[in-house]
Design an enzyme around this catalytic site. Structure first.
Site, PDB file in Angstrom:
ATOM      1  N   HIS A  14      -2.618  32.488 -19.335  1.00 41.77           N
ATOM      2  CA  HIS A  14      -3.976  32.796 -18.852  1.00 41.77           C
ATOM      3  C   HIS A  14      -4.905  31.699 -19.340  1.00 41.77           C
ATOM      4  O   HIS A  14      -5.152  31.584 -20.539  1.00 41.77           O
ATOM      5  CB  HIS A  14      -4.426  34.166 -19.346  1.00 41.77           C
ATOM      6  N   ASP A  16      -8.250  30.280 -19.737  1.00 38.99           N
ATOM      7  CA  ASP A  16      -9.711  30.237 -19.814  1.00 38.99           C
ATOM      8  C   ASP A  16     -10.111  28.777 -19.964  1.00 38.99           C
ATOM      9  O   ASP A  16      -9.791  28.130 -20.961  1.00 38.99           O
ATOM     10  CB  ASP A  16     -10.198  31.047 -21.010  1.00 38.99           C
ATOM     11  N   ASP A 126      -8.274  39.337 -16.018  1.00 37.77           N
ATOM     12  CA  ASP A 126      -9.178  39.585 -17.148  1.00 37.77           C
ATOM     13  C   ASP A 126     -10.626  39.700 -16.711  1.00 37.77           C
ATOM     14  O   ASP A 126     -11.532  39.492 -17.509  1.00 37.77           O
ATOM     15  CB  ASP A 126      -9.027  38.454 -18.179  1.00 37.77           C
ATOM     16  N   HIS A 350     -14.997  33.954 -16.141  1.00 40.83           N
ATOM     17  CA  HIS A 350     -15.622  35.084 -16.831  1.00 40.83           C
ATOM     18  C   HIS A 350     -16.159  34.724 -18.214  1.00 40.83           C
ATOM     19  O   HIS A 350     -17.175  35.269 -18.641  1.00 40.83           O
ATOM     20  CB  HIS A 350     -14.661  36.264 -16.917  1.00 40.83           C
TER      21      HIS A 350
END
Length: 926
Positions: A14, A16, A126, A350
């Site tokens: 994941h 980010d 997420d 996000h």
């Protein structure tokens, strides 16, 4: 006979893009991950595939540093070993606009197609809650499954439905308000439940005993999902060996290094006949309310305001004007708009747009916003120039000596009445070797004042200010830059009924006889003809504002009462400010234990009626408040010791500092809303500032602008909710109403609100939340999240009556997201009239969200959504004759031709439906 369980292991990380480290530091680690992955995929044929987190920007970021590996990436994608898309970035869905969510999907598909394959999985690992219209958007993009990590309370103990849970399993039907459904798959054990699988047999035995049991407890089929990775997780290079160990230990389980396509197909083939159906928004409504992360909507509000401005500039001004210019023959700037959107969307992950990263991240975001804005502004200027250069201004104004024409361009979906301001050149002199002092003397030798008239010759009341002489320059396409000096004048007027998706033309006409030495303020009032009337009114009606729609009276404490003259609704006590301490973090608001809100209700305000013209009136309200300077010294030590926010004992400091709030209320003729601007210089830390609007309506539900949806939300949370705060996300507005009257509060970039459970239906809009740490998994100080310094907040109060008046107030809120663009126009003959519309439409309860050109076909594209729960009819007319009108999807490809006549068509639109129409035209090449 028992069915053999299948363990699907999906390798991923994941990613980010920026979070607890700034972008470039994460970027270095991405390059290392991708280099390792490419090597592993080449040398280990058993390493089946890697899911690249559903976002194509990862490839873009990697190739910035490793451009020589693009062909390798293409090969791996085409072989199915590198799985990419369908998004460009993994966005926060609630803090990005509906059109931004669609651009994200469109660009992700386009970029993935360049590599040869796009993953048709709606991937939301997420997101801090999920938009209710996601199933409809995905279905229109040809996607029938969504995989997500947050938003529902899935099951009870051992899958027993105790307590009215939302889903019996981790698999469920997810349904949009329009009825569209996708298979929803919840990461019930999170997206790291298969990370770091042991190769050692003893460790693997213990590892798999627990994980097989945990996954099996939620699954409705024998196919169990294990996500081999986590946030920024390096590739597990010995995964093949780890799976060999698992197979030897658990012969009754089939371990498969899988991918989402394979896993979903097998799940769909094995689903039970009946699954739970979860409808609409997934916001963790049935949980304790502490971990919804909704307060990221108020972290670093300046980020949200900048984002709202950038989104509106692109989708509500640049794209429509470029589309109008394309109808006149200018090539649509797909490449520039794509680049601008990509630049903006790099702020939409996000952890970025939510304001929950370290300070360095958010500093860089502001630069990206500025870059996206600069591109949009250039597109707007060039497109407006094409449009205005085609208007026949000479026929209306050519006989007026010295007249300067200007055009009000309305890119919203509604006929507009609005105050507009434009700066005009009344005279220009190019340098060309001349002395600047001589040019300035020549330009200032005579006064500049005048009046404004429309194309019919009617004089329009206006506020006119002489701006003196300014430097400017041209950048011709075929010559070197051309500097000049110009005499400038500012003109403000009420533009009435500017056509939908069109324009109206005016002219400033110089008038002699007024000295240019008069002050700007006096000139404003002289031109409006209102000095004497204004003085009389101020003596007779202190602190009263009124137009044809609203009556506003300001009280001594600075609150105001708004009376809707149409419906008779009266709303007293509006505009009180509330302040409370915040010892939480960028993710979560937490008031100190026992802290009571402070308000301006008992504070006497200073109130001044501002000078005004004939079409707008304003009042300034000043509150000189005193607030605690921050939290006490315990908060610093508790942060440093990593004390969970729910266990903190810090309180507000006994030391206070001055806190001034300046509020301006403005009423405009012909405008049924009260415009409000609040200014502060924040020198207070660890606090939250809100503005309160008691509606006097006690309703169990309220309405709020969400993503392609006016969401109906419960005012009182579910029984499981224990958080004292019930804040929620909004986009353009929130509304509390009864069958007879209601109040809509619209905003610009203020994404957090709460409807209080106070018996008054009070709408509380968060203006500022100041905190000093990131929060989450470590100690990350964020002093810039205290948001010290000057801030401006813009919002409006819109009362309404019964029937369709509620939806009309929503339409008004949307219009404020699309300011009228005003530009000077040359005095010339032209092919376009002085008033024109490029497309007209009608449809009760519909909201127009996009006017652009399709990248697939170069067709004109228009998009609406139904704000209501009732079926309605849309009628559309495109003024340039179209060869075909057709229904499209959110990916804007041609489909389903419509019966059309002379560029007009009618379509039925279902409740909450998103409808996209395309118009094809003849081209020069046929």
């Amino acid at each position: 006979m028992t069915t053999k369980k299948v363990a699907h292991i999906i390798a991923h990380s994941h990613w980010d893009r920026e979070w607890y480290l700034p972008y470039e530091k994460h970027h270095v680690r991405l390059i290392q991950l991708m280099d390792t992955l490419i090597d592993l995929l080449d040398r280990d044929p058993q390493f089946h595939s890697f899911h690249l987190d559903g976002q194509t920007i990862v490839l873009e970021d990697y190739l910035q540093v490793r451009p020589e590996n693009k062909d390798i990436l293409k090969r791996l994608v085409q072989e199915g070993r590198l799985v990419i898309g369908p998004w460009y970035i993994l966005q926060d869905e609630f803090l990005t606009s509906g059109e931004a969510n669609i651009r994200n999907l469109q660009i992700g598909h386009r970029d993935a197609a360049e590599y040869g394959a796009v993953s048709k999985i709606g991937y939301f690992p997420d997101s801090f809650g999920n938009m209710g219209q996601a199933p409809q958007l995905l279905r229109q993009a040809g996607i029938d499954v969504a995989v997500f990590g947050r938003g529902v309370k899935p099951v009870g103990f051992n899958n027993e439905l105790k307590g009215d849970y939302e889903s019996a399993y981790s698999e469920l039907n997810w349904e949009s308000p329009d009825g569209s459904q996708v298979l929803g798959i919840l990461f019930a054990n999170w997206y790291n439940n298969g990370m770091e699988i042991p190769v050692d047999a003893a460790e693997a035995q213990q590892y798999w005993n627990k994980r097989l049991q945990d996954a099996g407890a939620y699954a409705s089929t024998p196919h169990l999902l294990f996500m081999n990775g986590c946030d920024h997780q390096p590739v597990q290079s010995d995964l093949s060996a780890a799976l060999d160990t698992a197979r030897s230990l658990f012969p009754d389980v089939q371990f498969v290094h899988s991918d989402f396509g394979q896993y979903v197909r097998q799940v769909q083939a094995s689903l039970p006949q009946s699954l739970s159906t979860v409808r609409g928004e997934l916001r963790s409504q049935r949980t304790d309310g502490w971990w919804t992360l909704v307060n990221t909507a108020s972290a670093r509000v300046y980020i949200k305001q900048a984002n709202q401005h950038s989104q509106a500039l692109l989708e509500r001004t640049a794209e429509p004007l470029a589309a109008f210019a394309a109808l006149l023959g200018k090539p649509y700037p797909h490449h520039l708009l794509r680049f601008a959107w990509k630049t903006l969307m790099q702020n939409h992950p996000h952890d970025s747009i939510c304001g929950c990263s370290v300070d360095e991240v958010h500093r860089e975001m502001m630069t990206r916003f500025a870059k996206a804005d600069a591109i949009a502004e250039e597109i707007i200027a060039e497109s407006a120039d094409v449009i205005t250069s085609s208007i026949d201004t000479a026929s209306a104004f050519g006989q007026l000596e010295g007249a300067v024409s200007f055009v009000a361009l309305n890119t919203s979906g509604w006929v507009r009445t609005s105050a507009i301001t434009v700066e005009l050149e009344t005279e220009r002199i190019y340098m060309k070797g001349r002395k600047r002092a001589d040019i300035i003397h020549e330009l200032t030798a005579k006064a500049v004042t005048g009046q404004v008239q429309d194309a019919s010759g009617k004089i329009i009341p206006a506020e006119i200010t002489d701006l003196g002489v300014r430097f400017g320059y041209d950048l011709p396409e075929d010559r070197f830059r051309q500097p000049y000096m110009a005499r400038m004048v500012s003109v403000t007027l009420l533009a009435e009924r500017v056509p939908v998706l069109g324009y109206r033309t005016y002219a400033f006409v110089p008038v002699s006889g007024v000295s240019h030495t008069a002050s700007s303020e006096k000139l404003d009032l002289l031109n409006a003809g209102n000095i004497e009337r204004e003085q009389q009114e101020q003596q007779q009606q202190e602190y009263i504002l009124e137009n044809d729609f609203l009556h506003v009276s300001v009280q001594e404490n600075g609150s105001y009462t708004v009376t809707d003259k149409i419906s008779g609704g009266v709303f007293p006590g509006l505009g009180v400010y509330e302040n409370i301490g915040d010892i939480g973090n960028e993710y979560i608001f937490k008031a100190p234990e026992g802290d009571q809100p402070l308000t301006t209700e008992g504070l006497r305000a200073s109130i001044v009626k501002l000078p005004s013209g004939s079409f707008r009136k304003s009042v300034e309200i000043i509150h000189d408040w005193s607030l605690p300077e921050g939290a006490d010294e315990r908060l610093v030590s508790e942060r440093e010791a990593f004390v969970p926010f729910l266990e903190r004992t810090a309180a507000r400091s006994p030391q206070s500092v001055p806190f001034r709030i300046t509020t301006t209320l403005t009423l405009i003729q012909g405008d049924p809303q009260l415009h409000v601007e609040t200014l502060i210089d924040n020198q207070v830390q660890d606090h939250r500032l809100r503005v309160l609007f008691p509606t006097g309506i006690e309703s169990p539900v309220h309405r709020v602008d969400s993503v392609f949806e006016v969401a109906l939300r419960d005012t009182v949370p579910a029984a499981e909710w224990i958080n004292p705060s019930h804040c929620q996300h909004q986009q353009a507005f929130v509304n509390v109403s009864s069958p007879d009257v209601g109040l809509t509060i619209r905003n610009l970039g203020l994404n957090e609100y709460e409807v209080l459970r106070d018996g008054q239906g009070t709408i509380a809009v968060t203006l500022l939340r100041a905190v000093g740490e990131l929060g989450d998994w470590g100690v990350f100080p964020t002093p810039e999240a205290q948001c010290l310094g000057n801030h401006s907040f813009k919002y409006a109060v819109i009362p309404h009556g019964a029937g369709s008046a509620r939806e009309e107030s929503f339409a008004l809120a949307y219009q404020n997201q699309s300011p009228i663009t005003v530009v000077q126009a040359p005095m010339q003959s032209g092919t376009l009239p002085v008033e024109h519309t490029f497309a007209e439409w009608a449809g009760e309860g519909l909201a127009l969200t996009a006017v652009k050109v399709s990248e697939h076909s170069d067709d004109l594209v228009l998009r609406w959504y139904n704000m209501t729960e009732e079926e309605t009819e849309l009628s559309v007319t495109v003024t340039r004759p179209a060869t075909m009108l057709y229904r499209s999807t959110v990916l804007e490809e041609r489909s389903e031709p419509l019966p059309a006549s002379a560029g007009s068509a009618k379509v039925s639109v279902g409740p909450a439906e998103i409808v996209t129409l395309g118009a094809a035209f003849n081209t020069d090449n046929g």
